[in-house]
Design a protein around this motif. Sequence first.
Motif, PDB file in Angstrom:
ATOM      1  N   HIS A  23       0.845  -1.204   0.000  1.00  0.00           N
ATOM      2  CA  HIS A  23       0.000   0.000   0.000  1.00  0.00           C
ATOM      3  C   HIS A  23       0.874   1.245   0.000  1.00  0.00           C
ATOM      4  O   HIS A  23       1.875   1.300   0.718  1.00  0.00           O
ATOM      5  CB  HIS A  23      -0.895   0.043   1.246  1.00  0.00           C
ATOM      6  N   TYR A  64      -8.885   9.996   1.666  1.00  0.00           N
ATOM      7  CA  TYR A  64      -8.441   8.696   1.171  1.00  0.00           C
ATOM      8  C   TYR A  64      -9.674   7.842   0.912  1.00  0.00           C
ATOM      9  O   TYR A  64     -10.408   7.523   1.840  1.00  0.00           O
ATOM     10  CB  TYR A  64      -7.528   8.023   2.191  1.00  0.00           C
ATOM     11  N   LYS A  65      -9.891   7.473  -0.325  1.00  0.00           N
ATOM     12  CA  LYS A  65     -11.073   6.694  -0.699  1.00  0.00           C
ATOM     13  C   LYS A  65     -10.770   5.198  -0.801  1.00  0.00           C
ATOM     14  O   LYS A  65     -11.523   4.378  -0.312  1.00  0.00           O
ATOM     15  CB  LYS A  65     -11.639   7.184  -2.037  1.00  0.00           C
ATOM     16  N   ARG A  66      -9.668   4.870  -1.473  1.00  0.00           N
ATOM     17  CA  ARG A  66      -9.247   3.481  -1.674  1.00  0.00           C
ATOM     18  C   ARG A  66      -7.729   3.431  -1.615  1.00  0.00           C
ATOM     19  O   ARG A  66      -7.061   4.386  -1.987  1.00  0.00           O
ATOM     20  CB  ARG A  66      -9.705   2.959  -3.032  1.00  0.00           C
ATOM     21  N   PRO A  67      -7.169   2.327  -1.179  1.00  0.00           N
ATOM     22  CA  PRO A  67      -5.710   2.253  -1.110  1.00  0.00           C
ATOM     23  C   PRO A  67      -5.067   2.166  -2.499  1.00  0.00           C
ATOM     24  O   PRO A  67      -5.561   1.450  -3.370  1.00  0.00           O
ATOM     25  CB  PRO A  67      -5.445   0.977  -0.316  1.00  0.00           C
ATOM     26  N   ASP A  97      -7.787   5.653 -10.723  1.00  0.00           N
ATOM     27  CA  ASP A  97      -7.406   4.399 -11.368  1.00  0.00           C
ATOM     28  C   ASP A  97      -8.482   4.168 -12.418  1.00  0.00           C
ATOM     29  O   ASP A  97      -9.578   3.700 -12.097  1.00  0.00           O
ATOM     30  CB  ASP A  97      -7.369   3.258 -10.350  1.00  0.00           C
ATOM     31  N   VAL A 100     -12.050   5.248 -11.359  1.00  0.00           N
ATOM     32  CA  VAL A 100     -12.264   4.975  -9.930  1.00  0.00           C
ATOM     33  C   VAL A 100     -11.471   5.986  -9.114  1.00  0.00           C
ATOM     34  O   VAL A 100     -10.246   6.095  -9.257  1.00  0.00           O
ATOM     35  CB  VAL A 100     -11.848   3.531  -9.568  1.00  0.00           C
ATOM     36  N   MET A 102      -9.474   7.256  -6.205  1.00  0.00           N
ATOM     37  CA  MET A 102      -8.639   6.701  -5.143  1.00  0.00           C
ATOM     38  C   MET A 102      -8.505   7.687  -3.987  1.00  0.00           C
ATOM     39  O   MET A 102      -8.511   7.301  -2.827  1.00  0.00           O
ATOM     40  CB  MET A 102      -7.253   6.339  -5.685  1.00  0.00           C
ATOM     41  N   SER A 103      -8.353   8.970  -4.327  1.00  0.00           N
ATOM     42  CA  SER A 103      -8.292  10.013  -3.301  1.00  0.00           C
ATOM     43  C   SER A 103      -8.594  11.357  -3.944  1.00  0.00           C
ATOM     44  O   SER A 103      -8.498  11.514  -5.165  1.00  0.00           O
ATOM     45  CB  SER A 103      -6.929  10.039  -2.611  1.00  0.00           C
TER      46      SER A 103
END
Length: 136
Positions: A23, A64-67, A97, A100, A102-103
């Motif tokens: 991560h 932070y939404k997803r690692p 991504d 998507v 991510m942050s």
Amino acid sequence: MTASTAHSYTCRVRWSDVDAFGHVNNVKYFEYVQEARIGFMHSLADGTLSGASTWVVARQDVEYKRPMLFRSAPYEIRTVVTRIGRSSYELQADILDGEVLMSRARTVVVAFDQGTQRSRIMTDVERSALESAHVG
């Protein structure tokens, strides 16, 4: 924010940016957003915002939404101006991504006078450059 309205920056995760689980360390997100912000500033009006003017970051928040993970494929950072004031402006930078999220980072940047060590009013040229990337 759409890809057509935003400045796009390609962000590659370095091996040194990740923990033992692969991560990305939370502090690295700030570095990625900084790299994207510098690219964004250079892109506006042939470098109007990155020339002789001094700018300082007054505030930066990251959601932070997803690692993010270590991988060979880069992430994309899309940056737009969301607010323009007299002496400051706000940027939103989304790390993606594909599509998507991510942050999301929000950064307040202030025009700075090195002589007085205080904020200064932006010039008309600086304001015009920012308005070309303003989506708010």
